[in-house]
Design an enzyme around this catalytic site. Structure first.
Site, PDB file in Angstrom:
ATOM      1  N   ARG A 116       4.179   0.390  -6.543  1.00 16.91           N
ATOM      2  CA  ARG A 116       4.190  -0.492  -5.385  1.00 16.91           C
ATOM      3  C   ARG A 116       3.153  -1.608  -5.501  1.00 16.91           C
ATOM      4  O   ARG A 116       3.214  -2.586  -4.770  1.00 16.91           O
ATOM      5  CB  ARG A 116       3.931   0.327  -4.108  1.00 16.91           C
ATOM      6  CG  ARG A 116       4.998   1.377  -3.836  1.00 16.91           C
ATOM      7  CD  ARG A 116       4.556   2.348  -2.761  1.00 16.91           C
ATOM      8  NE  ARG A 116       4.510   1.754  -1.453  1.00 16.91           N
ATOM      9  CZ  ARG A 116       5.496   1.791  -0.567  1.00 16.91           C
ATOM     10  NH1 ARG A 116       6.636   2.376  -0.891  1.00 16.91           N
ATOM     11  NH2 ARG A 116       5.372   1.240   0.623  1.00 16.91           N
ATOM     12  N   TRP A 161      -3.420  -2.397  -1.380  1.00 18.70           N
ATOM     13  CA  TRP A 161      -3.203  -3.768  -1.824  1.00 18.70           C
ATOM     14  C   TRP A 161      -3.918  -4.655  -0.825  1.00 18.70           C
ATOM     15  O   TRP A 161      -3.575  -4.695   0.349  1.00 18.70           O
ATOM     16  CB  TRP A 161      -1.706  -4.060  -1.859  1.00 18.70           C
ATOM     17  CG  TRP A 161      -1.326  -5.340  -2.540  1.00 18.70           C
ATOM     18  CD1 TRP A 161      -1.237  -5.572  -3.871  1.00 18.70           C
ATOM     19  CD2 TRP A 161      -0.951  -6.570  -1.902  1.00 18.70           C
ATOM     20  NE1 TRP A 161      -0.834  -6.866  -4.109  1.00 18.70           N
ATOM     21  CE2 TRP A 161      -0.650  -7.501  -2.925  1.00 18.70           C
ATOM     22  CE3 TRP A 161      -0.844  -6.977  -0.570  1.00 18.70           C
ATOM     23  CZ2 TRP A 161      -0.253  -8.812  -2.653  1.00 18.70           C
ATOM     24  CZ3 TRP A 161      -0.452  -8.284  -0.303  1.00 18.70           C
ATOM     25  CH2 TRP A 161      -0.159  -9.176  -1.337  1.00 18.70           C
ATOM     26  N   HIS A 196      14.996 -36.481 -11.091  1.00 20.75           N
ATOM     27  CA  HIS A 196      14.499 -36.798  -9.750  1.00 20.75           C
ATOM     28  C   HIS A 196      13.045 -36.358  -9.582  1.00 20.75           C
ATOM     29  O   HIS A 196      12.588 -36.117  -8.462  1.00 20.75           O
ATOM     30  CB  HIS A 196      15.386 -36.157  -8.689  1.00 20.75           C
ATOM     31  CG  HIS A 196      16.773 -36.709  -8.670  1.00 20.75           C
ATOM     32  ND1 HIS A 196      17.097 -37.928  -8.100  1.00 20.75           N
ATOM     33  CD2 HIS A 196      17.933 -36.233  -9.189  1.00 20.75           C
ATOM     34  CE1 HIS A 196      18.376 -38.172  -8.244  1.00 20.75           C
ATOM     35  NE2 HIS A 196      18.916 -37.150  -8.908  1.00 20.75           N
ATOM     36  N   CYS A 237       0.824  -1.208   0.000  1.00 21.92           N
ATOM     37  CA  CYS A 237       0.000   0.000   0.000  1.00 21.92           C
ATOM     38  C   CYS A 237       0.858   1.258   0.000  1.00 21.92           C
ATOM     39  O   CYS A 237       1.982   1.270   0.495  1.00 21.92           O
ATOM     40  CB  CYS A 237      -0.897   0.011   1.238  1.00 21.92           C
ATOM     41  SG  CYS A 237      -1.852  -1.490   1.476  1.00 21.92           S
ATOM     42  N   LYS A 289      10.245 -14.652 -13.302  1.00 21.57           N
ATOM     43  CA  LYS A 289       9.884 -13.526 -14.153  1.00 21.57           C
ATOM     44  C   LYS A 289       8.694 -13.874 -15.048  1.00 21.57           C
ATOM     45  O   LYS A 289       7.774 -13.086 -15.210  1.00 21.57           O
ATOM     46  CB  LYS A 289      11.078 -13.123 -15.039  1.00 21.57           C
ATOM     47  CG  LYS A 289      12.166 -12.392 -14.310  1.00 21.57           C
ATOM     48  CD  LYS A 289      11.730 -10.983 -13.955  1.00 21.57           C
ATOM     49  CE  LYS A 289      12.537 -10.441 -12.794  1.00 21.57           C
ATOM     50  NZ  LYS A 289      12.165 -10.997 -11.499  1.00 21.57           N
ATOM     51  N   GLU A 306       5.448 -14.220 -13.032  1.00 23.10           N
ATOM     52  CA  GLU A 306       5.051 -12.944 -12.432  1.00 23.10           C
ATOM     53  C   GLU A 306       4.213 -12.094 -13.375  1.00 23.10           C
ATOM     54  O   GLU A 306       3.220 -11.494 -12.954  1.00 23.10           O
ATOM     55  CB  GLU A 306       6.298 -12.137 -12.035  1.00 23.10           C
ATOM     56  CG  GLU A 306       6.876 -12.465 -10.693  1.00 23.10           C
ATOM     57  CD  GLU A 306       8.043 -11.544 -10.360  1.00 23.10           C
ATOM     58  OE1 GLU A 306       8.058 -10.998  -9.252  1.00 23.10           O
ATOM     59  OE2 GLU A 306       8.945 -11.366 -11.213  1.00 23.10           O
ATOM     60  N   GLU A 356      15.219 -17.631 -11.420  1.00 25.27           N
ATOM     61  CA  GLU A 356      14.823 -16.237 -11.654  1.00 25.27           C
ATOM     62  C   GLU A 356      14.048 -16.099 -12.960  1.00 25.27           C
ATOM     63  O   GLU A 356      13.062 -15.364 -13.037  1.00 25.27           O
ATOM     64  CB  GLU A 356      16.067 -15.340 -11.661  1.00 25.27           C
ATOM     65  CG  GLU A 356      15.841 -13.905 -12.115  1.00 25.27           C
ATOM     66  CD  GLU A 356      14.905 -13.105 -11.237  1.00 25.27           C
ATOM     67  OE1 GLU A 356      14.589 -11.962 -11.622  1.00 25.27           O
ATOM     68  OE2 GLU A 356      14.468 -13.618 -10.173  1.00 25.27           O
ATOM     69  N   LYS A 403       5.254  -4.104  -5.196  1.00 26.16           N
ATOM     70  CA  LYS A 403       6.677  -3.857  -5.393  1.00 26.16           C
ATOM     71  C   LYS A 403       7.460  -4.036  -4.105  1.00 26.16           C
ATOM     72  O   LYS A 403       8.515  -4.659  -4.079  1.00 26.16           O
ATOM     73  CB  LYS A 403       6.882  -2.439  -5.938  1.00 26.16           C
ATOM     74  CG  LYS A 403       8.351  -2.080  -6.212  1.00 26.16           C
ATOM     75  CD  LYS A 403       8.935  -2.943  -7.310  1.00 26.16           C
ATOM     76  CE  LYS A 403      10.357  -2.542  -7.635  1.00 26.16           C
ATOM     77  NZ  LYS A 403      10.965  -3.456  -8.615  1.00 26.16           N
ATOM     78  N   ASN A 425      -0.883   1.519   5.992  1.00 22.53           N
ATOM     79  CA  ASN A 425      -0.085   0.487   5.341  1.00 22.53           C
ATOM     80  C   ASN A 425       0.394  -0.461   6.424  1.00 22.53           C
ATOM     81  O   ASN A 425       1.032  -0.039   7.380  1.00 22.53           O
ATOM     82  CB  ASN A 425       1.110   1.101   4.613  1.00 22.53           C
ATOM     83  CG  ASN A 425       1.980   0.042   3.947  1.00 22.53           C
ATOM     84  OD1 ASN A 425       1.571  -1.094   3.785  1.00 22.53           O
ATOM     85  ND2 ASN A 425       3.188   0.429   3.559  1.00 22.53           N
ATOM     86  N   GLY A 426       0.093  -1.750   6.292  1.00 26.71           N
ATOM     87  CA  GLY A 426       0.510  -2.722   7.300  1.00 26.71           C
ATOM     88  C   GLY A 426      -0.637  -3.599   7.739  1.00 26.71           C
ATOM     89  O   GLY A 426      -1.665  -3.702   7.068  1.00 26.71           O
TER      90      GLY A 426
END
Length: 607
Positions: A27, A74, A502, A2, A483, A486, A479, A602, A98-99
């Site tokens: 964000r 968010w 495996h 947020c 990406k 995401e 990574e 973010k 925020n939190g």
């Protein structure tokens, strides 16, 4: 996570709040709103979805007033809708948050029983009603806020305005970051300095537990006990010019293309090109005697740490443990006396990583923070800050911050090898020469963008994509998969190539593209062997290698891409760029929101 903005001044608040919120879009959010004081009354506008929806509402129903607060939410407690959007308000007080308030259920039950009605599903509304309760007891806004803060549990940042108090804005932080901006005849509030850049470059970063009372002509900062503390005003380098897209379609695309420049800037900070040696700031501990390194991070930063583990163990011969911060913080891990903990975070505010830093400090560890924001909480609390020079990264999907983190960690690994006597002078010079060439080689990799766009078109229709590699390339495989999922929402997984048989090899068929990262290094032949296992089962191999590697595998891969021939030490930095571009182009082809993918934020400042 947020975003919070606030202003108390003489100019139109709605404009300031809207501009600040635009700069916090990076964000991540799913609703937005603002509240101002209009003739002493609290008035609000809130909307689900993008800021454009809120702007449309404000055009239809403008808000007057010179004091106000704004928020991009968010969703955590309660779905994304207008009712749950911030600011939350009663007739007496409006608040943005925020939190997470961990004790909101108990407070909600207590206040409901006392006759205070709740409209939303959020934890935030408990704080609004709690402050209202104290105001109804005859307390001043300042006293009511302090009383409420004493009862709120969790990590949070708050911006609060009060009906009938046009020249008052209260801010508070515990865990989540918050910054005050000092203007001319106005004071500002923001989750970060980015939000305030159009209005001021003079800021005060509230310390954990601080709260502040803002008027148009200044601010009084207090600690958790209400005692006055000095407001340290700093000049911030963040500017409005740094957040434009330029000629690029998306921030992510722009930030990918900035990598040759920002990697060069980062390298200039820690590398002497004349002597071909690494130059670190003076350390308050001796790298030569560190018994163990612990690396803690989340998401993309964690994969940077995975690469660093290989580097430290092969170059400096020091044992390294790496862990995801959200797991590490609860393991009560034993840490050796004199050990070094490295925390890696773009924002320097990641909640789990910050908790890990504090645990490490409590265990007597030396702490190094690799962060992109010099004024962040991690930077302030670490023994040493090794800052990446990536500049503001707006796209939620981290790109340039990742490669700059790799550069910093590579320099630190070389320095550790020199300090511990595990690197000969010749090897030190070779590694330094290799890393000095990275910015120019990154530019060469970007020249393959058209080819990568073609590859993306062939991958975009897949429902599953696998990435494999060995050594440092295994971390880049992780990574690359992150990406892709995401921003394109395609299911993707990364694996060490040797792990395929495996279990994961059961996923292979003719519909599954497998992206193989195989530079000509000491494990190249092993990786090719695993690649052939994929081919034998009908998998569509996309091979990323250098000239020698492609020559040795002629005719094997479904598609391939030739990357520069470089020292294996720096291959993870270069090979990160094509997997970024593949993900970007796939997402564009699928029409997703590249810079603000669904459900993501973010900066993750809550658990």
């Amino acid at each position: 996570m947020c975003g919070i903005v606030g202003v108390v001044g003489r100019a139109e608040a709605a404009f300031v709040l809207s501009e600040g919120l635009k700069r916090l879009e990076y964000r991540g959010y799913d609703s937005a709103g603002i509240a101002t004081l209009v003739d002493g009354r609290i008035d609000r506008r809130r909307a689900k979805g993008k800021l454009s929806n809120l702007e449309q509402l404000l055009r239809a129903k403008p808000l007057d007033g010179t004091t106000g607060i704004g928020h991009t939410r968010w969703a955590t407690h309660g779905i994304a809708n207008e009712t749950n959007a911030h600011p939350h308000a009663t007739k007496a007080v409006a608040l943005v948050h925020n939190g997470i308030f961990e004790n909101y259920r108990e407070l909600r039950e207590e206040l409901t029983a006392a006759g205070y009605p709740f409209e939303s599903e959020t934890d935030t509304e408990a704080a609004v009603q709690l402050i209202t309760f104290y105001l109804d007891q005859g307390m001043s806004p300042q006293d009511a806020t302090q009383a409420a803060l004493a009862r709120l549990e969790g990590a949070f940042a708050l911006g609060i305005v009060f009906a009938g108090h046009e020249d008052l804005l209260i801010a508070a932080r515990r865990g989540s970051p918050l910054v005050i901006g000092w203007g001319d005849d106005a004071m500002y509030l923001g989750s970060d300095a980015m939000a305030l850049a159009p209005f001021t470059d003079r800021v005060t970063y509230l310390r954990d537990g601080d709260w502040a009372v803002l008027h148009h002509d200044g601010a009084e900062v207090r600690d958790a006990d209400g005692a006055a503390v000095k407001a340290d005003i700093k000049l911030t380098a963040v500017s409005g010019a740094q957040v434009g897209k330029g000629n690029f379609r998306h921030f992510m695309q722009k930030e990918i293309y900035e990598q040759p420049s920002v990697i060069g800037e980062t390298l200039n900070t820690y590398f002497n090109p004349m002597t071909r040696t690494v130059l670190l700031p003076k350390l308050p501990f001796d790298l030569a005697v560190v018994p163990k390194i612990t690396i803690v991070a989340c998401g993309t930063a964690f994969f940077a740490g995975m690469v660093a583990k290989y580097w430290f163990e092969t170059v400096a011969k020091v044992p390294v443990e790496i862990d995801v911060a959200s797991e590490f913080r609860y393991r009560n891990a034993p840490l050796p006396k004199g050990g070094l903990t490295i925390v890696v975070s773009q924002s320097g505010e990641t909640a789990d990583t910050l908790a890990a830093l504090r645990y490490a400090r409590a265990q007597g560890q030396h702490v190094v923070a690799v962060v992109n924001v010099a004024e962040s909480t991690m930077a302030r609390e670490a023994d040493v800050v090794l800052r990446t020079q990536a500049g503001p990264e707006i796209g939620v999907c981290s790109t340039k911050a990742f490669t700059c983190q790799l550069v910093v960690l590579a320099c630190l690994a070389i320095a550790a090898g020199v300090a511990r006597g595990t690197l000969s002078h010749e090897t030190e010079q070779r590694l330094c020469q290799a890393i000095a060439e990275v910015p120019a080689l990154c530019a060469q990799v970007l020249n393959h963008d058209d080819r990568l766009r073609e590859l993306a078109a062939e991958i975009a229709e897949a429902t599953d994509v696998l990435y494999i590699g060995r050594g440092t390339s295994a971390a880049v495989a992780y990574e690359g998969a992150l990406k892709l999922k995401e921003i394109s929402y395609i299911h993707a997984e990364g694996f060490p190539a040797g792990e395929l048989k495996h279990g994961p090899i059961a996923l292979i068929d003719e519909t599954v593209p497998v992206i193989v990262l195989a530079p000509s290094d000491g494990v190249f032949t092993k990786t090719v062997s695993n690649m052939q296992e994929v081919i034998a089962r009908g998998g569509k191999v996309v091979l990323l290698s250098d000239k020698k590697g492609l020559a040795a595998t002629t005719g094997l891969a479904w598609r391939n891409l030739e990357l520069p021939t470089v020292d294996p030490f720096v291959t993870p930095i270069l090979y990160a760029i094509p997997v970024q571009l593949v993900a970007y182009h796939v997402a564009v082809l699928k029409g997703t929101d590249v810079d603000q993918p669904r459900n993501l934020a973010k900066s993750v400042t809550v658990e």
